[in-house]
Design a protein around this motif. Structure first.
Motif, PDB file in Angstrom:
ATOM      1  N   GLU A 112       0.552  -1.629  -0.089  1.00 24.35           N
ATOM      2  CA  GLU A 112      -0.112   0.157  -0.021  1.00 24.35           C
ATOM      3  C   GLU A 112       0.650   1.092   0.008  1.00 24.35           C
ATOM      4  N   GLN A 116       0.508   4.176  -3.230  1.00 22.74           N
ATOM      5  CA  GLN A 116      -0.119   5.744  -2.442  1.00 22.74           C
ATOM      6  C   GLN A 116       0.702   6.610  -2.853  1.00 22.74           C
ATOM      7  N   GLN A 119       0.133   6.807  -6.382  1.00 19.84           N
ATOM      8  CA  GLN A 119      -1.216   7.770  -7.357  1.00 19.84           C
ATOM      9  C   GLN A 119      -0.714   8.755  -6.085  1.00 19.84           C
ATOM     10  N   SER A 172       2.347   9.282   7.194  1.00 19.59           N
ATOM     11  CA  SER A 172       2.072   7.970   6.412  1.00 19.59           C
ATOM     12  C   SER A 172       2.981   7.488   5.911  1.00 19.59           C
TER      13      SER A 172
END
Length: 237
Positions: A112, A116, A119, A172
């Protein structure tokens, strides 16, 4: 967003496990399975690859040596039974380091991060309206992976020491810089950041509560050293 990935591992059991994991993640597509670094380099030359899931200890050429030999490579997640190479891996800008044996949720967490990041790169930036400069616009510049990185103070939750390196943790993501915690501490405003341990500095605004010898930053808890506790209490009052 779909990620084309390749597995690079000399152990058939490890390759089978990774193949099973990949099949369960909707945004991952397995493009190739490689038993050594040379097969992997051929696969990288034949097709577009977004993610390399890479073992370190392999015959003839190790995973880290393979990365050093490449001028460019996609996102990399290291899988290894040996924790000793973690720092070396992060110096080569790997996204994550999975210590074997690792669970499926831990594997998903690592992939992920890659998704991310991809993206974020694909999302066009919308210019923000011009506003007067405020303290939340303050930033520091640190050296990371032979680049100068701009880090906004508002995005820092805590900083963790790792020998002569520091990890700057955000909500994050994290960034590694080759310097000591004391050197980084000198760049941070004392009113907004506080040293709580020989290995940790925290953002004052991120501290939810202090309980015993631990501070809570939401889901993350960090130890408080005895010599730093009084100063922490002063800052929080």
């Amino acid at each position: 967003m779909n990620l084309n990935c390749i597995i690079v591992d000399d152990e058939p059991i490890a390759r089978d496990l990774l193949r099973t994991y990949i099949e369960q993640v909707p945004y991952l597509t397995l493009a190739a399975t490689c038993a050594d670094a040379f097969e992997a380099m051929q696969a990288l030359g034949r097709q577009d690859v977004d993610l390399v899931i890479l073992d370190i200890n392999m015959p003839r050429l190790s995973g880290l040596d393979m990365l050093r030999s490449l001028k460019r490579y996609p996102a990399v997640i290291i899988t290894s039974a040996y924790p000793d190479f973690a720092l070396e891996g992060f110096e080569l800008s790997v996204t994550d380091y999975l210590l074997k044996p690792f669970s499926f949720p831990r594997f998903v967490q690592a992939t992920e991060k890659v998704a991310q990041h991809r993206q974020a790169l694909a999302t066009p930036l919308t210019p923000a309206p011009s506003t007067p400069t405020s303290p939340t616009d303050d930033f520091i510049v640190v050296k990371s992976d032979k680049k100068l990185a701009k880090v906004f103070l508002r995005d820092i939750l805590y900083v963790e020491a790792y020998g002569n390196y520091v990890f700057i943790h955000g909500d994050s993501d994290r960034l590694m810089s080759k310097q000591t915690l004391t050197q980084l501490e000198a760049q941070l405003p004392a009113g907004r950041f506080v040293r709580i341990h020989k290995s940790y500095i925290v953002s004052v605004k991120a501290v939810r509560f202090l309980e015993g010898n631990e501070v809570s930053l939401g889901s993350k808890k960090l130890p408080v050293g005895k010599v730093y506790k009084e100063n922490l209490l002063t800052v929080l009052r």
